[in-house]
Design a protein around this motif. Sequence first.
Motif, PDB file in Angstrom:
ATOM      1  N   ARG A  10       0.815  -1.221   0.000  1.00 40.44           N
ATOM      2  CA  ARG A  10       0.000   0.000   0.000  1.00 40.44           C
ATOM      3  C   ARG A  10       0.843   1.263   0.000  1.00 40.44           C
ATOM      4  N   PHE A  11       2.059   1.174   0.570  1.00 40.76           N
ATOM      5  CA  PHE A  11       2.902   2.366   0.643  1.00 40.76           C
ATOM      6  C   PHE A  11       3.304   2.833  -0.750  1.00 40.76           C
ATOM      7  N   SER A 182      -7.015  12.687  13.718  1.00 38.26           N
ATOM      8  CA  SER A 182      -7.467  11.949  12.548  1.00 38.26           C
ATOM      9  C   SER A 182      -8.324  12.881  11.694  1.00 38.26           C
ATOM     10  N   PRO A 183      -8.550  12.558  10.418  1.00 38.79           N
ATOM     11  CA  PRO A 183      -9.324  13.460   9.555  1.00 38.79           C
ATOM     12  C   PRO A 183     -10.699  13.813  10.103  1.00 38.79           C
ATOM     13  N   ASP A 184     -11.372  12.875  10.806  1.00 33.08           N
ATOM     14  CA  ASP A 184     -12.691  13.177  11.362  1.00 33.08           C
ATOM     15  C   ASP A 184     -12.611  13.728  12.788  1.00 33.08           C
ATOM     16  N   HIS A 238      -6.276   9.743   4.173  1.00 32.53           N
ATOM     17  CA  HIS A 238      -6.650   8.343   4.310  1.00 32.53           C
ATOM     18  C   HIS A 238      -6.538   7.858   5.752  1.00 32.53           C
ATOM     19  N   GLY A 239      -6.115   8.736   6.637  1.00 28.63           N
ATOM     20  CA  GLY A 239      -5.955   8.355   8.028  1.00 28.63           C
ATOM     21  C   GLY A 239      -4.604   7.758   8.356  1.00 28.63           C
ATOM     22  N   TYR A 252       2.407   4.948   8.925  1.00 32.27           N
ATOM     23  CA  TYR A 252       1.615   3.873   9.520  1.00 32.27           C
ATOM     24  C   TYR A 252       0.174   3.946   9.033  1.00 32.27           C
ATOM     25  N   SER A 253      -0.396   2.790   8.783  1.00 33.48           N
ATOM     26  CA  SER A 253      -1.808   2.714   8.411  1.00 33.48           C
ATOM     27  C   SER A 253      -2.662   3.059   9.628  1.00 33.48           C
TER      28      SER A 253
END
Length: 302
Positions: A10-11, A182-184, A238-239, A252-253
């Motif tokens: 994913r990176f 976080s985005p939210d 994407h967080g 980090y995811s």
Amino acid sequence: MSYFEVHDPRFAEYLIPICNLEKLHTGMRWAEGPVYVADGRYLLFSDIPNNRMLRWEEESGNVTVFRAPSNYSNGNTRDRSGRLITCEHGGRRITRTEPDGNITVLADRYAGSKLNSPNDVAVKSDGTIWFTDPTYGILTDYEGYKAHSETGRCNVYCMDPRSGQLAIVCDDFEKPNGLAFSPDENLLYVADSGRTHDPHAPHHIRVFEVEGGRTLKGGGVFAEIEPGVPDGLRVDVHGNVWVAAEDGVHCYSPDGLLLGKIRTPETAANLTFGGPRRNRLFITASTSLYAVFLNTTGAQTP
């Protein structure tokens, strides 16, 4: 050479193959606190031991002194009105730079005791200002003024600039450092870099749930950082959590899996997303300022 280290497929999705790490400026003693000013197309950052803030112009690449002395400024951000919010080691305070250039002191004491040396700062969409307060700026005369801690601990604070109310939201950190939402804004990530002065102390990022806008719950370990310690951090749309570390920037995811690293020639201290599309990662690393274009964007900031 390749500066990218892929730990998870994913990176690779966040990298642009033709874009590499660029050195934009050098000559600092310890570069920190980058903040991108979109409406001016420039980046501000701190050079703590030299007691100054610098300004990098995006269109020309020129670097000039923005403020000197800077009261040994460290972390910087902007509030929802676009005003500069700064952590000052020397003043042991959080300040706001007004549109006319005047400086307003937002917080310098808690319950009558001086703060230690505010380190990094984030502003929520409701206008509240969240900052960490370790003792780095009062341990020596190198990044501030040597002094004792009046609070006796290293806290994370939340301040309402409208009421002036300052509250401790967490008091069990060894050395709270970088922080980001976080985005939210339902999660708050906070680095603990205690291992800088104790080999057995924390070197991890913790994650908290934000309840009622101003209360933290949880605080479990999100990720252990190796090598070195976590310093400044940011979150993308994407967080994913991007954190400065000894060997560069780690990504980090949202579930705490290391996706990859951007290796830097010097120890990374802090970072921020910027550029007109917020897809350029600016990295303050020891004596230099670096940048790289990515295939992701930073979470919305002023």
